[in-house]
Design a protein around this motif. Structure first.
Motif, PDB file in Angstrom:
ATOM      1  N   PHE C  69       0.832  -1.206   0.000  1.00 31.98           N
ATOM      2  CA  PHE C  69       0.000   0.000   0.000  1.00 31.98           C
ATOM      3  C   PHE C  69       0.866   1.255   0.000  1.00 31.98           C
ATOM      4  N   GLN C  70       1.888   1.254   0.837  1.00 32.89           N
ATOM      5  CA  GLN C  70       2.729   2.463   0.906  1.00 32.89           C
ATOM      6  C   GLN C  70       3.376   2.735  -0.439  1.00 32.89           C
ATOM      7  N   TRP C  72       2.486   1.659  -3.412  1.00 30.72           N
ATOM      8  CA  TRP C  72       1.479   2.007  -4.414  1.00 30.72           C
ATOM      9  C   TRP C  72       1.026   3.452  -4.225  1.00 30.72           C
ATOM     10  N   ALA C  73       0.703   3.814  -2.969  1.00 34.38           N
ATOM     11  CA  ALA C  73       0.175   5.157  -2.718  1.00 34.38           C
ATOM     12  C   ALA C  73       1.206   6.226  -3.081  1.00 34.38           C
ATOM     13  N   GLU C  76       1.343   6.251  -7.001  1.00 32.85           N
ATOM     14  CA  GLU C  76       0.120   6.590  -7.722  1.00 32.85           C
ATOM     15  C   GLU C  76       0.081   8.083  -8.021  1.00 32.85           C
ATOM     16  N   TRP C  77       0.466   8.879  -7.063  1.00 32.03           N
ATOM     17  CA  TRP C  77       0.620  10.313  -7.291  1.00 32.03           C
ATOM     18  C   TRP C  77       1.988  10.710  -6.765  1.00 32.03           C
ATOM     19  N   ILE C  79       4.830  12.542  -5.403  1.00 31.27           N
ATOM     20  CA  ILE C  79       5.071  13.892  -4.887  1.00 31.27           C
ATOM     21  C   ILE C  79       6.464  13.914  -4.278  1.00 31.27           C
ATOM     22  N   LYS C  80       7.280  14.891  -4.695  1.00 34.34           N
ATOM     23  CA  LYS C  80       8.668  14.946  -4.209  1.00 34.34           C
ATOM     24  C   LYS C  80       8.685  15.456  -2.782  1.00 34.34           C
ATOM     25  N   ILE C  81       9.295  14.686  -1.919  1.00 34.37           N
ATOM     26  CA  ILE C  81       9.362  15.055  -0.505  1.00 34.37           C
ATOM     27  C   ILE C  81      10.816  15.079  -0.073  1.00 34.37           C
ATOM     28  N   ASN C  85      13.390   9.461  -2.541  1.00 38.97           N
ATOM     29  CA  ASN C  85      12.716   8.720  -3.609  1.00 38.97           C
ATOM     30  C   ASN C  85      11.221   8.740  -3.368  1.00 38.97           C
ATOM     31  N   PHE C  86      10.481   8.577  -4.461  1.00 41.02           N
ATOM     32  CA  PHE C  86       9.023   8.516  -4.280  1.00 41.02           C
ATOM     33  C   PHE C  86       8.688   7.326  -3.387  1.00 41.02           C
ATOM     34  N   ALA C  87       9.162   6.139  -3.796  1.00 36.37           N
ATOM     35  CA  ALA C  87       8.966   4.961  -2.958  1.00 36.37           C
ATOM     36  C   ALA C  87      10.258   4.707  -2.198  1.00 36.37           C
ATOM     37  N   ALA C  88      10.381   5.328  -1.050  1.00 29.14           N
ATOM     38  CA  ALA C  88      11.595   5.174  -0.251  1.00 29.14           C
ATOM     39  C   ALA C  88      11.371   4.043   0.749  1.00 29.14           C
ATOM     40  N   PHE C  92       9.443   3.122   5.016  1.00 31.39           N
ATOM     41  CA  PHE C  92       8.230   2.305   4.930  1.00 31.39           C
ATOM     42  C   PHE C  92       8.269   1.120   5.890  1.00 31.39           C
ATOM     43  N   VAL C  95       5.746   1.471   9.130  1.00 32.52           N
ATOM     44  CA  VAL C  95       4.330   1.134   8.962  1.00 32.52           C
ATOM     45  C   VAL C  95       4.185  -0.336   8.609  1.00 32.52           C
TER      46      VAL C  95
END
Lengths: 997, 455, 167
Positions: C69-70, C72-73, C76-77, C79-81, C85-88, C92, C95
């Motif tokens: 889920f993390q 994918w979420a 899916e959109w 957003i640079k934080i 990385n988007f999926a870092a 993760f 959670v």
């Protein structure tokens, strides 16, 4: 608690349910489109109109930015020769006058109850006519200096109604400088200084960058003259001879802390020295000059000024060796009993130095009446007291505040008529009130100096039942049966401007020519003057220096909330008065920051909170002029819940009543006796300490260091990480791309060497971005909302202090000069710490490198603010958006910028609305945004062009080029590797004097 | 052998002679019987406190956080301090019931029920604070990844979001653990209750009758839950500590935080357990079941964790100095000698110096002394969080932005309210369920019989 | 079909009895005990409890869902934080871990309820509150002809009482 509307209900549900209550924004408002679209207005597109700033006599040109017929921002008029598109903080804030809660809603008349009651224009004018007839020959018309056309109208009116006297009153009238110039050069006008032309400026206290004759203009000239790209040697040097470290001095190269009022002696000594070397200037009456200059030696002057003789001799040498030196006369704060003679000496000096005509322009005298001298004003007050003034018309001025004794004298005036637009101490005492339009609603013109004629045009349909003062005088004059000019004031104005293309002139904002020099007769009248050292009244132990507040001027700007809230650039104090004294003085009194002491002079006593300072002599104290109003939403304590109570100190009543040669007003003429009261009053101090503890927040580099090869600021400072780097900082720590291949990475370069802390950018930011003004009680709790603040540090700092529960007073040292100004907006870090901690993604990185803030998504955990290493995030503790724009102030909100609601974070957005405004046309023309098309509010207003904004991806952009300065460029807190988008250029120390680093 | 006489043939259990009930049942269930006036008084005060608590929250939410004492740069205040405090309290419960269970420390049986209850209520209390400290409380659901048409989720990189998950997991798992342990005792209560109480117990007991299969499933479950809860309890306070350690603030940004916080949590938790159990034991006469032996064991834990905390404090200062980073050094120097020196010295005295007295067995078994000591420890632990949060924030990198934080009455009233909220739940629990795990006590009693032989 | 209800005092006796009965093939029996005693559990059913299967499945599904889920979420959109990385993956883990525990815990609970047949229902005919005091019960259903043998067997293992309950 007010009645519960839906929002509040939902909030409470939110509490009750602990969750799941859908919060909701403002009540529904209907958008009603134009039925018939006005030609000039496209909804959503702003229109600029050229006008003129009337906040101070400098007369800067304006571009009034309007949206849907509503002025929302003031910017400088680029074509205007005086301010060249820039505008100071006061100018920016003057927009508030149009929407001010203090505005008089319409004509009023003091009724039987003794209260002012609303009435009609016809009624009030009829009554006034009656009174004018009745008191023919004894009426007095009193007012501030006004534009040529209005002036003519008033003059005509004065004749028609047979007024006894028309007095132009201006607290800061510079009578002494006028008189001195007359004696020295034969022309009674205010000289114009182009400080940019000089290579050496000796400032005897003019404070030309901050509160001088034309600050915006002079600040620009000064910064350009010291531009390091143009002048490898560092350019113009500035030596200040002042008892108190003022804003101008902070940008100087040397500070001689002369005793208060001793600038005259120094001037005489310099004059003597120059006279000996250069001889009497051509065409001068040698005898008179010699007689006047007399025998003041550097030794005697040094003794009078209590500065080392060596320093003064050095100064003399410096002056004689300079190619294009200029000496600036003392400003208001240092107008002592010998001000006229001092001014004469200074102007004579400039003549001998050959500065007249090149650096100093002496304009021909204008035909408008010069401001009255103090003696004349005192005479008026006497007349009033004696009841010899049955009818007094007052316009464009608040003498009840700024003229001691005037308020009391008013009680003996049968009828006081005020034309004031805002409620002030004078108009609140008036019997008849004929409120003028606000500057945004009225026609007019200004002639700040011969050759520069500037137009004031209305940009807002009058919001209230007011009438332009010009029209009022016209109709009164006609009603009085006189032959006033035909038509409305606007037509009078247009005919006065006949001979120019009216429309084209309106577009440009006026007719801008060069200023001709008057024909001078040097040193003829000077023999009549004889110099004597300054005299201070009273037994007191300390000289009382009353200096103009950076933002309040003579007090007229005190009603503008922004001017109250923006921290004073020198002390960083907000919303109140303070009493500056040296640490030694404070110690001897046993007081510290915030303790209330009473200041007794021969004229009276005031009480105020102490601000201990290193930057002032032990034998002097200083109090800012401009506070202490008892009337007004912001000028008085009204918005802090105490209407009618004075905000801070009005220092004028305790100043000496003596006058100088020619009856000029003396500002520095009193000794003060100090005694602690045992009371304590915390004053809002926006910056806790100016000790940067060696963290390199605001580093400084010497000229030699600049010339030498090797380590640059980025290595030396910013945390001492990383070594030398050849490439500019914005490339040595590139941002992490949100999406590779984006054309833009917005960034900024701020040149600390050009920045003088004037805070024009801060005011611009407040108004452009609808930043709320929070008021004193909140400011005391460090709850200011400013998106951009200017921090002020002294030296590299050390590890002292930090443990105090009270703010740590500043660390300046007498005679030492190492002040660094650091403008601090959001750094838009490429690896922003605020982003990673926000649980709701309310702050994130846009694909163009901006650290975005989504107010609607913010739940208010405040984690971002904790984790922001630059502490530039602001939290809406209250519902500022709804509560802090009272009355019509809401109308000046910028429609392009969201007004933030309660409980959300906010911060600098790099004026994203301006970026988008530039993007649209670029899109239409299928091209990218060009460099310079986006100008942030702070950059636009900066008088010294210290701020450059642009696209860092484009190596050719101005911002990139500016930051390409390996020696001076640095990032604040670089060791954190946050990759900020803002590159600073370190301040440069031009000369190393022993003890001044 | 002849079949038994018809007379002995019964067609129902009613014919059994009624034996005297187990003494444990009688003693421990006595706690739930009747209402004593001190109890009523305490409950009354607690409920009033809870009312003013929610009233204050409503007031603050309506007017905004201006009513609290926040002053930039300190954007977190008493609420987060108290949040961390309560989360910490919970840990002892889980430690006793899970970890000591895995270590087969039988002495836990007498205290684990009370401790578990404490855990549940402490976590429920703690969970209030992250909610009520939100600037826009009514946007709370923004912190939850709920499906929405904007396809906008939450920031899984944010420690605060980790908190959301950690705390909820901890709360739910503790409740499950608590409930599973309760089932046999509820069944026992069901067998002895009448009327509405019986109905309630019957539902909660989900038909427990102690058959072999049920006991087997039950014991496996307790074992597995302990296995899950053990890493959980270690993770929860680590995650909480990362709210600070993951940030850049000097004084927060430290790798030692996770173990440091966990030790502190257990430390404070045990102190709270002792503070609660001593009066309960005294008032309801449970001296037979909760003995000095138990308190001594818990004191040993306090001594151990206190020493670990002491080490952590020392190490924090050492690293601050050793790092050579001026901001770190300043931050810590000002902790001890800055405007907040008082809280720092409270923390060190109460958490490190006082507990060292527990080296003496006499003091370990002296309950009045223990009670007072633990009271101070709780204060000390609260101050520990205060020191970490407030002092660090008030003096960070940009010296020009330095400030001070001054607690406001609103925050104090919420702090007090949270104790009432906690107390209310615990008092209600006392009357609802046995405060000691009776079935586990019986286990010991019966084992005793086995070896004692006859009865 | 007769039922023999016997009462014991010691878990060890119960365990012995049960083992003997099972050895003789009388499998239709139920034990009741006031507390948990491993010996009885083993005598009655030496197989490990199936609860662990639930725990395992719960835990695995938790960690899978958590990470899936993390990631994918975040994708899916995107957003640079803070330049991550988007999926870092590292952040993760938290959670992911918490969800493992959460799902594992609840699965275990349900496992217990299902395996132990725990749901609101009326109690066994032969259940007595003595079993929630300090006594143990062994209830055997048997054929008429075995009654005597079983009773003897029970008494020999020191059952306090043995009662024959008619069908």
């Amino acid at each position: 608690m007010p009645e519960l509307d839906r929002r509040d209900f939902l909030k409470l549900v939110g509490v009750g349910a602990g969750a799941a209550a859908t919060g909701c924004s403002d009540p529904v408002e209907k958008l009603v489109p134009y039925v018939v679209q006005p030609q000039s207005i496209t909804p959503g597109i702003s229109v600029n109109y050229a006008s003129t700033c009337t906040e101070c006599p400098a007369g800067c040109g304006l571009h009034v930015k309007t949206r849907e017929g509503r002025p929302i921002k003031l910017e400088g008029n680029p074509d205007h020769p005086i301010n060249r598109g820039k505008l100071c903080a006061r100018g920016q804030a003057s927009l508030g006058r149009a929407y001010h809660p203090d505005r008089h809603a319409g004509p009023m008349k003091r009724g039987a109850s003794g209260q002012l009651e609303a009435t009609t224009w016809d009624a009030v004018q009829a009554e006034l006519i009656g009174k004018l007839q009745a008191s023919k020959g004894s009426t007095v018309i009193l007012g501030g200096p006004v534009g040529p056309t209005l002036d003519a109208v008033i003059a005509r009116f004065t004749e028609i109604v047979g007024a006894r006297q028309r007095i132009v009153y201006e607290p800061f009238a510079y009578e002494a400088l006028r008189a001195g110039t007359k004696s020295a050069l034969g022309v009674a006008t205010l000289p114009i200084f182009d400080v940019g032309q000089a290579d050496l400026i000796i400032d005897l206290g003019s404070d030309f960058i901050d509160t001088g004759l034309s600050p915006t203009e002079n600040a620009r000239q000064f910064a350009d003259a010291r531009d390091l790209k143009k002048h490898a040697d560092g350019g113009t040097r500035l030596v200040s001879v002042v008892p108190r470290l003022d804003l101008t001095t902070t940008k100087g190269d040397k500070w001689l802390p002369a005793r208060a009022g001793s600038q005259g002696d120094v001037a005489m000594a310099l004059a003597r020295a120059v006279l000996d070397r250069r001889g009497v200037p051509a065409g001068a009456d040698a005898e008179a000059v010699q007689k006047f200059v007399g025998g003041t030696t550097t030794a005697s002057a040094a003794a009078a000024a209590d500065i080392p003789l060596a320093d003064l001799d050095a100064l003399v040498d410096q002056l004689l060796n300079a190619k294009r030196p200029v000496v600036l006369p003392p400003g208001v704060a240092h107008t002592a009993s010998n001000a006229t003679e001092t001014a004469a000496a200074v102007m004579l000096l400039n003549a001998m130095l050959g500065a007249i005509g090149t650096i100093v322009t002496i304009p021909p005298p204008s035909d408008r009446p010069a401001p009255a001298t103090m003696v004349e004003m005192q005479a008026l007050v006497e007349d009033m007291k004696a009841g010899r003034v049955p009818l007094l018309l007052i316009h464009d001025s608040d003498p009840a505040y700024s003229l001691p004794g005037f308020a009391d004298a008013l009680t003996n005036v049968a009828t006081v008529v005020s034309f004031s637009s805002l409620d002030d101490q004078t108009s609140s005492r008036a019997h008849l009130l004929l409120p003028d339009h606000s500057p945004m609603e009225t026609w007019g013109d200004a002639e700040p100096r011969p050759g520069v004629r500037s137009i004031i045009q209305p940009t807002l349909r009058p919001l209230l039942d007011t009438q332009a003062i010009g029209d009022t005088f016209l109709s009164l004059g006609r009603a009085a049966g006189g032959a006033m000019p035909e038509g409305s004031f606007r037509q009078v104005l247009e005919s006065a401007w006949s001979g120019v293309d009216w429309r084209e002139t309106l577009g440009r904002g006026g007719v801008f020519g060069g200023t001709p020099g008057a024909t001078l007769v040097i040193g003829q009248g000077i023999g009549d003057l004889s110099f004597a050292s300054a005299k201070l009244d009273g037994p007191g132990s300390h000289a009382l220096i009353a200096f103009p507040h950076s933002f309040l001027g003579d007090g007229r700007s005190a009603s503008l909330p922004w001017m109250q809230e923006i921290p004073d650039p020198v002390t960083k104090i907000e919303w109140n008065s303070w009493i500056e004294m040296s640490f030694a003085t404070a110690e001897s009194l046993g007081v510290g920051f915030g303790d209330v002491v009473s200041v007794a002079t021969s004229s009276g006593t005031v009480e105020g909170s102490v601000f201990p300072r290193g930057g002032i002599r032990d034998d002097a104290i200083a109090i800012p002029i401009g506070q202490g109003h008892t009337v007004g939403q912001f000028a008085s304590m009204a918005n802090d819940g105490a209407p009618g109570v004075a905000r801070g100190i009005n220092v004028m009543p305790v100043l000496t009543t003596a006058t100088g040669t020619g009856g000029s007003r003396i500002w520095l003429g009193s000794n003060a006796k100090l005694s602690p009261t045992g009371k304590f009053r915390r004053i809002a101090l926006s910056q806790w300490t100016d000790n940067q503890r060696g963290r390199g927040l605001a580093p400084q580099i010497t000229l030699t260091g600049l010339a030498a090869s090797g380590e640059g600021q980025g290595g030396e400072h910013g945390g001492g990480h990383g070594g030398h780097h050849d490439e500019p900082p914005h490339t040595f720590t590139p941002a992490f791309d949100a999406r590779p291949g984006q054309p833009y990475r917005w960034g900024m370069t701020i040149d600390n060497d050009r920045c003088n802390g004037c805070s024009a950018c801060v005011a611009a930011c407040y108004i452009e971005n609808n930043v709320a003004v929070v008021g004193e009680t909140q400011a005391i709790q460090h709850r200011e909302m400013s998106w951009l603040r200017i921090e002020r540090y002294v030296g590299e700092g050390n590890l002292e202090g930090g443990a105090e529960r009270r703010p740590i007073p500043d660390r300046e040292k007498l005679g030492e000069l190492d002040v660094r100004h650091l403008p601090l907006p959001c750094q838009h870090c490429g690896a922003a710490p605020c982003e990673s901690v926000c649980p709701t993604l309310a702050t994130y990185h846009t694909i163009e490198g901006i650290n975005g803030m989504v107010y609607n998504r913010c739940a208010g955990t405040r984690y971002c603010a904790n984790n922001c290493s630059y502490k530039v995030r602001r939290f809406n503790y209250w519902d500022y958006g709804n509560r802090n724009f009272p009355g019509m102030l809401g109308l000046m909100l910028n429609p392009d910028v969201t007004v933030r609601g309660q409980g959300v974070m906010e911060k600098c957005s790099f004026c994203v609305q301006r970026i988008e405004a530039a993007r649209q046309p670029a899109k239409d023309q299928k091209r990218e945004i060009r460099d310079g098309e986006v100008v942030t509010a702070c950059q636009q207003s900066c008088p010294t062009n210290a701020i450059t904004f642009g696209n860092l991806r484009d190596a050719a952009s101005a911002a990139s080029k500016a930051s390409d300065d390996p020696k001076r460029a640095y990032h604040v807190l670089r060791m954190l590797n946050l990759r900020p988008a803002i590159t600073y250029l370190a301040q440069v120390k031009r000369d190393e004097h022993e003890g001044s680093l | 052998m002849t079949p038994p006489p018809a007379s002995a043939v019964a067609d129902s259990m009613t014919s059994f002679r009624r034996p005297r009930d187990s003494q444990a049942n009688i003693d421990i269930m006595a706690v739930t019987k009747g209402v004593q006036w001190p109890y009523l008084l305490a409950l009354g005060i607690a409920i009033l406190g809870v009312i003013q608590f929610f009233a204050t929250v409503a007031y603050q939410t309506y007017w905004g956080f201006g009513v609290a004492g926040y002053q930039a740069p300190v954007f977190w205040g008493l609420y987060i301090v108290t949040f961390v405090f309560w989360i910490g309290i919970g840990h002892a419960g889980t430690l006793i019931s899970a970890i000591l269970f895995l270590f087969r420390a039988k002495w836990r049986n007498a205290v684990n029920r009370g401790a578990e209850a404490l855990t549940v209520f402490a976590v429920i209390t703690a969970a209030l604070f992250p909610v009520l400290h939100l600037g826009r409380l009514w946007k709370l659901y923004f912190l939850v990844p709920y499906p929405n048409q904007r396809a906008l989720w939450v920031n899984f990189k944010s420690p605060l979001l980790w908190d959301v998950f950690a705390i909820n997991t901890y709360m739910l798992t503790s409740i499950v653990f608590f409930y599973v342990g309760l089932i046999p005792d509820i069944a026992m209560a069901r067998d002895r209750a009448t009327g509405i109480k019986k109905l309630a117990y019957t539902v909660l007991a989900v038909g427990w009758q102690g058959t072999g299969t049920q006991w087997k499933a039950h014991s496996r479950t307790v074992l597995h839950l302990s296995g899950l809860a053990t890493p959980l309890v270690l993770s929860v306070h680590s995650v909480v500590s990362w709210d600070f350690a993951m940030s850049l603030v000097p004084g927060w940004h430290a790798t030692i935080f996770a173990p440091y916080f966990v030790a502190g949590a257990v430390f404070g938790g045990f102190a709270m357990v002792i503070n609660v159990l001593i009066p309960v034991r005294r008032i309801f006469g449970l001296e037979r079941y909760i003995t000095n032996y138990h308190f001594e064991n818990m004191s040993r834990f306090i001594l151990l964790t206190s020493t670990i905390c002491g080490y952590a404090y020392g190490m924090e200062y050492f690293i601050a100095w050793y790092s050579g980073v001026e901001a770190e050094r300043t931050s810590f120097w000002l902790r001890a000698f800055g405007p907040y020196w008082f809280s720092t010295w409270c923390m060190i005295t109460f958490n490190v110096i006082f507990p060292q007295l527990l080296w003496f067995k006499k003091l370990r078994t002296n309950l009045p002394f223990l009670f007072v000591l633990c009271f101070f420890i709780n204060i000390g632990m609260w101050f520990e969080r205060y020191v970490i949060i407030i002092t660090s924030l008030s003096r960070d990198y940009i010296t020009g932005a330095w400030g001070l934080y001054i607690v406001s009455p609103v925050e104090l009233s919420i702090l007090v309210g949270s104790f009432c909220w906690f107390g209310m739940w615990f008092l209600l629990f006392l009357k609802a369920f046995p405060v000691i795990a009776i079935s586990e006590i019986k286990e010991l009693i019966i084992h005793g019989k086995e070896h004692g032989g006859a009865h | 079909m007769p039922t023999l209800v016997s009462i014991f005092d010691l878990p060890s006796d119960v365990a012995k009895t049960v083992r003997k009965l099972k050895a003789r093939g009388f499998d239709d029996l139920t034990t009741y005990s006031p507390a948990q005693f491993t010996e009885i559990e083993e005598a009655e059913d030496p197989k490990p409890s199936p609860v662990r299967i639930f725990t395992l499945i719960g835990g695995l599904s938790g960690v899978t869902l958590g990470f899936w889920f993390q990631i994918w979420a975040s994708l899916e959109w995107p957003i640079k934080i803070a330049g991550k990385n988007f999926a870092a993956i590292p952040p993760f883990w938290i959670v992911g871990f918490e969800l493992t525990i959460l799902f594992g815990g609840f699965a275990t609970l349900f496992g217990m309820l299902i395996v132990g047949g725990l749901y609101p229902k009326r109690l066994d005919k032969h259940y007595s509150q003595r079993f929630s005091a300090e006594e143990f019960g062994v209830v055997v259903n048997c054929e008429e002809r075995d009654v005597a043998e079983i009773e003897a067997l029970l008494r020999e293992h020191s059952a306090k009482e043995v009662n024959l309950v008619a069908k």
